[in-house]
Design an enzyme around this catalytic site. Sequence first.
Site, short mmCIF file in Angstrom:
data_model
loop_
_atom_site.label_atom_id
_atom_site.label_comp_id
_atom_site.label_asym_id
_atom_site.label_seq_id
_atom_site.Cartn_x
_atom_site.Cartn_y
_atom_site.Cartn_z
N ARG A 1 -6.37 15.73 -7.99
CA ARG A 1 -5.27 16.24 -7.16
C ARG A 1 -5.08 17.75 -7.37
O ARG A 1 -4.88 18.50 -6.42
CB ARG A 1 -3.97 15.51 -7.51
N ASN B 1 -1.99 7.33 -0.85
CA ASN B 1 -2.07 8.41 0.16
C ASN B 1 -3.52 8.85 0.38
O ASN B 1 -4.34 8.67 -0.49
CB ASN B 1 -1.24 9.61 -0.32
N CYS C 1 5.38 4.47 3.25
CA CYS C 1 5.64 5.83 2.78
C CYS C 1 7.12 5.91 2.46
O CYS C 1 7.94 5.25 3.10
CB CYS C 1 5.27 6.82 3.87
N HIS D 1 3.63 11.41 7.12
CA HIS D 1 3.85 12.80 6.70
C HIS D 1 3.87 13.77 7.88
O HIS D 1 3.68 14.97 7.70
CB HIS D 1 2.83 13.24 5.64
N TYR E 1 7.65 17.43 5.18
CA TYR E 1 6.26 17.87 5.30
C TYR E 1 6.04 18.79 6.50
O TYR E 1 5.07 19.54 6.54
CB TYR E 1 5.32 16.66 5.41
#
Length: 436
Positions: A97, A151, A172, A202, A255
Amino acid sequence: MSKKGLKIVTIGGGSSYTPELIEGFIKRYDELPVKDIYLVDVEEGKEKLEIVGNLAKRMVEKSGLDINIHLTLDRREAIKDADFVTTQFRVGQLDARIKDESLPLKYGVIGQETTGPGGFAKGLRTIPVILDICKDIEELCPNAWLINFTNPSGMVTEAVAKYTKVKNIGLCNVPIGMRSGAAKIMDVSLDRISMDYVGLNHLVWATNVYLDGKNITAEVVEKMAQGSSMSMKNISNYPWEPEFIRSLGMVPCGYLRYYYQMDKMVEEAISDSKEKGTRGVVVKKVEEELFELYKDKDLDIKPPQLEQRGGAHYSDAACSLISSIYNNKKDIQTVNTVNNGAISDLPDNVVIEANCVIDKYGAHPINIGHISPKIRGLIHVVKSYEELAIEAAVHGDYHSALQALTVHPLVPSSAVAKKILDEILEQNKDYLPQFK
């Protein structure tokens, strides 16, 4: 589905979110008779699995309920005859990540875990793994439901829908966060607020906000124009420009700041990464502290510090969804599912995020019809990116990958897209055998 007690399997069982999932099953036990919970992880996650698994066992023991917690690295053994499989894993763990977030910043592009090139890299690593899990489900528990909150959830859900026979719904926590944000702005309890959502994972807007059934969208938008915020833990909270938010006339998820306030967000991400590291670095510290807490043999509840993670409330949403399927509730929840004509402006076979009626047959999106031109273009472009990115992930197709990054609104040019893509493939080569 077994009436004598349900078998639930959680892949990525060593996640720091697992205590929230266990709490959710404990508090719903009267309506959801869970008998066995299998927490599954990979060899690299073994230590975390032991720590979080032992906390789960203490939580169940404290509840006095007849639930068995099993910890295993054998996914196939766990999946056999399961009623529900939930997925919450991270291929490459937090180190991957951090790379996803850092790499794009070199090119002045947003580095974020699920949006833009970072989300693209995560999708490339994740989709082949979820499809592999689905093969096991098709063979060993073909009637099970897959509840995914790995995700990028929308893309993962769409890949499963297009390439497998598995019954699957994506989840989500962003819609829940938007509702609680509106409740906070209006200073009322959460259960009095409801919203109509339209968009993608998102990339979602609340087109209407209701308080006790009365439409209060204009009031919420005006409060946001005057500086009230509906922030998320993991996204910066710049105020919306008053005229912009009034002219939009709906509530954007956090987002959407990456698109609507791209310049500020890139600038901040670059300076943050220099000062304190990317969000992944921060999360790594939070996780280390959580696992230290989890080791405490006297701890037998979900610790409040878990709320500091951006994904809090995910697991509660998962338990709620599982209960609605099992009990054929026909209630309304916001999930990721196949469009099937709900949004007239998108193909039927793509996945959207919307309010759905949930029953024993799954999620049925409530008809939305055509979407406002204010948001339609952005939804179209990001959906094209998602479709291309899924093809790239499944087939290891370099050309689809390059087109996916080039059409993404956060990537400025095909030349930058190519540079980022080549670095992503090099950086992740151990996780991307499909591109060999």
